[in-house]
Design a protein around this motif. Structure first.
Motif, short mmCIF file in Angstrom:
data_model
loop_
_atom_site.label_atom_id
_atom_site.label_comp_id
_atom_site.label_asym_id
_atom_site.label_seq_id
_atom_site.Cartn_x
_atom_site.Cartn_y
_atom_site.Cartn_z
N ASP A 19 0.92 -1.03 -0.23
CA ASP A 19 0.20 0.05 0.26
C ASP A 19 0.34 1.26 -0.15
OD1 ASP A 19 -2.39 -1.67 0.10
OD2 ASP A 19 -2.58 -1.17 1.89
N ARG A 69 -6.51 -13.75 -4.66
CA ARG A 69 -7.43 -12.33 -4.24
C ARG A 69 -6.07 -11.77 -5.47
NH1 ARG A 69 -9.89 -9.53 0.25
NH2 ARG A 69 -10.64 -8.49 -1.10
N ASP A 73 -8.40 -6.78 -7.25
CA ASP A 73 -8.74 -7.42 -6.10
C ASP A 73 -8.79 -6.31 -5.20
OD1 ASP A 73 -10.38 -8.70 -7.55
OD2 ASP A 73 -9.83 -10.56 -6.35
N LEU A 74 -7.45 -6.09 -4.64
CA LEU A 74 -6.29 -5.64 -3.33
C LEU A 74 -6.59 -4.29 -3.83
CD1 LEU A 74 -4.17 -8.30 -2.73
CD2 LEU A 74 -6.47 -8.19 -1.18
N ARG A 78 -10.57 -2.22 -1.88
CA ARG A 78 -10.77 -2.14 -0.62
C ARG A 78 -11.12 -1.11 -0.54
NH1 ARG A 78 -4.79 -2.88 1.82
NH2 ARG A 78 -5.05 -2.95 -0.76
N ASP A 79 -11.71 -0.89 0.58
CA ASP A 79 -12.28 0.56 1.74
C ASP A 79 -11.38 0.92 1.93
OD1 ASP A 79 -14.74 -0.02 0.44
OD2 ASP A 79 -15.50 -0.70 2.29
N GLU A 82 -9.69 0.01 5.01
CA GLU A 82 -8.40 -1.34 5.13
C GLU A 82 -7.35 -1.32 4.01
OE1 GLU A 82 -11.28 -4.62 3.27
OE2 GLU A 82 -12.29 -3.06 2.60
N PHE A 83 -6.82 -0.50 3.83
CA PHE A 83 -5.96 0.14 3.53
C PHE A 83 -4.79 0.67 4.98
CE2 PHE A 83 -7.61 0.94 -0.72
CZ PHE A 83 -6.39 0.11 -1.70
N GLY A 229 -4.88 1.46 9.86
CA GLY A 229 -6.23 1.86 8.77
C GLY A 229 -7.09 3.05 8.66
#
Ligand SMILES: [Fe+2]
Ligand SMILES: [Fe+2]
Lengths: 254, 320
Positions: A19, A69, A73-74, A78-79, A82-83, A229
């Motif tokens: 991320d 996944r 997808d990742l 993710r919202d 979730e990061f 997150g």
């Protein structure tokens, strides 16, 4: 017990690394066709491409560990909560000096991190880190060159560069925080202890900032929470822009 | 010994050899090349805008990486072309100034907006495709530095065209919404792409002289026909329709016939009233103006390094 905890937490750790790289690449991509000179359009895009390449390898690996996944997808599904990137990389670009300050702080951290991660007991992570360290050391050189030019260039560039350093410095403390997940993975030889990276990071930056005639601000503010997150308000807008098209066509291929 | 350099120049052209920067050349040859290379360079850097518009929104990480690499290539093309122009005795700064003040142009195609992701496919397939038709002959241009620059550029342009085709192929074969997005993009980009070859041969002002000088090898209409002939079968392969009901194979000519081009629209956009003319130039000028302090800082820093006494004493050696 330790073994089980480790197995479950490796993908969580990989996502932090992924991320960081993905979100910084996204920010740098915003510079496209807006750089102060054509050579910088090329250089900033180059750095963004390297980071995106690292992010894709890391996301693919995390997705595999999480069970089927994909990198997309990742990245796209993710919202905000979730990061798990640090807040430093999500900070808006600001002017060129702020971007350079963010690059300097972050690339110097990544250089130390990936150099150490090359020794990881996780062979996949070690291989990714070995490859990435060469590229991030170029990113660090690029940021150092501009820090010197701007810090010790004209009065205006000095003022802007100092403002960039002042604005982003507080976000660097999060880079060196540890938590239970890291402690377990450090014990297992998988992760790098971020606390241990700080002396080398400071040792590198000190002379660069001094030569650039810049000072480190006195501050007690140390924003944090990215790894859990918790992000800044700007981050939701970044994700909205990055994800909207992908999410508008559920299940589609591109 | 007196050399008749004008005869020498023409002999070089006629022998299909290259003119190099140090060779004598007629002023009008030099001026024509500067105008053409500069316009080409400006097109590369303005062209970064409509495509850069989708970097932050690309729908997959793979597409994002490919698009970033493409936009970076275009910046690189701008750099080589400005360098080629510099061999003719003008600086990049002078040319940028001419662009910013509207005295030199860039390709009009970039005055159309990229409204959906499929536009990135259509731009790669049609705009880079048309650019390739225009540019491949320039690899044999009589001016050496331009010809050599074009060899390198054309290699990258063919990758650009393929990635555009690939975007549309996936969309066309995708969901109904994706297919519709692809068709809409092709509907909007087809005619502007056809217009990229410029006015018809009888209307084209600079063409004849450029042909004689070996700068141009084929006429606008020849190149346009070549592009159409190449593209129609590709549209079939994509299962997308080109928005021209008159488009059909003509056995006698051995070419596709096509319908009338809306030259009023062409001239309107060339003369400044396309959808994005003002926006493109404003963004380019803004990036330049907002970057002035950065370029000034680099200059000041370099000067202090060259002559440490000129700056604040000691500042640059503090950490030595
Ligand atoms: Fe190009
Ligand atoms: Fe291109």
């Amino acid at each position: 017990m330790t073994q089980l905890a480790t197995t479950a937490s490796v993908p969580a750790y990989v996502l932090r690394l992924a991320d960081d790289a993905l979100i910084l690449a996204q920010r740098l991509g915003e510079w496209s066709a807006h750089a102060p000179e054509l050579e910088e359009d090329v250089a900033l895009t180059n750095i963004a491409l390297d980071l995106l390449g690292h992010a894709r390898m890391l996301l693919s690996y995390a997705g595999e560990l999480l069970g089927g996944r994909t990198e997309d997808d990742l990245a796209f599904l993710r919202d905000e909560r979730e990061f798990v990137n640090c807040q430093l990389v999500e900070r808006p670009n600001g002017d060129f000096a702020a971007t350079v300050a963010r690059q300097l702080f972050f690339a110097a951290y990544q250089c130390e991190l990936y150099a150490a991660l090359g020794e990881s007991a996780d062979a996949t992570l070690a291989a990714i880190a070995d490859r990435a360290v060469k590229e991030v050391s170029y990113h660090r050189d690029h940021a150092v060159q501009w820090t010197l030019r701007l810090g010790d260039g004209t009065p205006e560039s000095h003022r802007r560069m100092q403002a960039g350093v002042d604005g982003l410095w507080p976000y660097t403390s999060e880079l060196f925080e540890s938590d239970d997940l890291l402690l377990a993975l450090v014990a297992a030889g998988v992760a790098v202890d971020p606390v241990a990276l700080r002396p080398a990071w400071s040792g590198f930056l000190g002379p660069v900032l001094a030569e650039a005639t810049l000072t480190v601000p006195e501050t007690t503010w140390a924003p944090s929470g990215g790894r859990r997150g918790l992000h800044t308000e700007d981050f939701g807008l970044l994700l909205a822009e990055m994800q909207h098209l992908h999410r508008s066509h559920p299940g589609a291929s591109w | 010994m007196i050399v008749d350099w004008e005869a020498e120049f023409q002999r070089t052209i006629d022998a299909d050899s290259r003119i190099e920067p140090r060779d004598h050349m007629p002023e009008s040859y030099r001026a024509t090349l500067i105008r053409q290379i500069a316009q080409h360079a400006h097109s590369e850097i303005i062209g970064m805008q409509p495509e850069g518009n989708w970097i932050t929104r690309a729908p997959s990480l793979k597409r994002k990486a490919i698009l970033m690499a493409k936009v970076q290539d275009e910046a690189g093309h701008g750099l080589y072309l400005y360098s080629a122009a510099e061999t003719l005795g003008v600086s990049r700064d002078q040319l940028i100034e001419l662009l910013h003040t509207g005295r030199q142009k860039y390709s009009s195609i970039f005055n159309y907006p990229t409204l959906t992701w499929a536009d990135i496919g259509a731009v790669g397939w049609l705009v880079d495709g048309a650019a390739i038709c225009n540019q491949v002959p320039l690899c044999r241009c009589s001016y050496g530095p331009y010809a050599r620059g074009m060899v390198r550029i054309c290699k990258e342009e063919s990758f650009h065209q393929r990635q555009g085709f690939e975007i549309l192929r996936v969309l066309s074969a995708g969901t109904a919404a994706q297919h519709a997005m692809a068709q809409d993009a092709v509907d909007r980009w087809w005619w502007p792409a056809i217009m990229m070859f410029g006015p018809t041969d009888d209307e084209s002002t600079h063409s004849q002289q450029s042909m004689t000088w070996g700068i141009k090898r084929f006429s606008n209409d020849e190149l346009r026909q070549r592009f159409i002939d190449m593209t129609v079968p590709q549209a079939d392969a994509l299962d997308l329709t080109l928005p021209d009901p008159a488009l059909r194979w003509n056995d006698e000519r051995g070419h596709y016939d096509f319908g009338p081009i809306d030259w009023a629209e062409f001239w309107q956009v060339v003369n400044g009233d396309g959808p994005c003319n003002r926006q493109r130039l404003a963004q380019r000028v803004a990036a330049h103006v907002e970057g002035a302090w950065v370029r000034d800082a680099a200059t000041a820093y370099a000067a202090k390094r060259a002559d440490p006494g000129a700056g604040q004493a000691g500042s640059s050696t503090a950490a030595a």
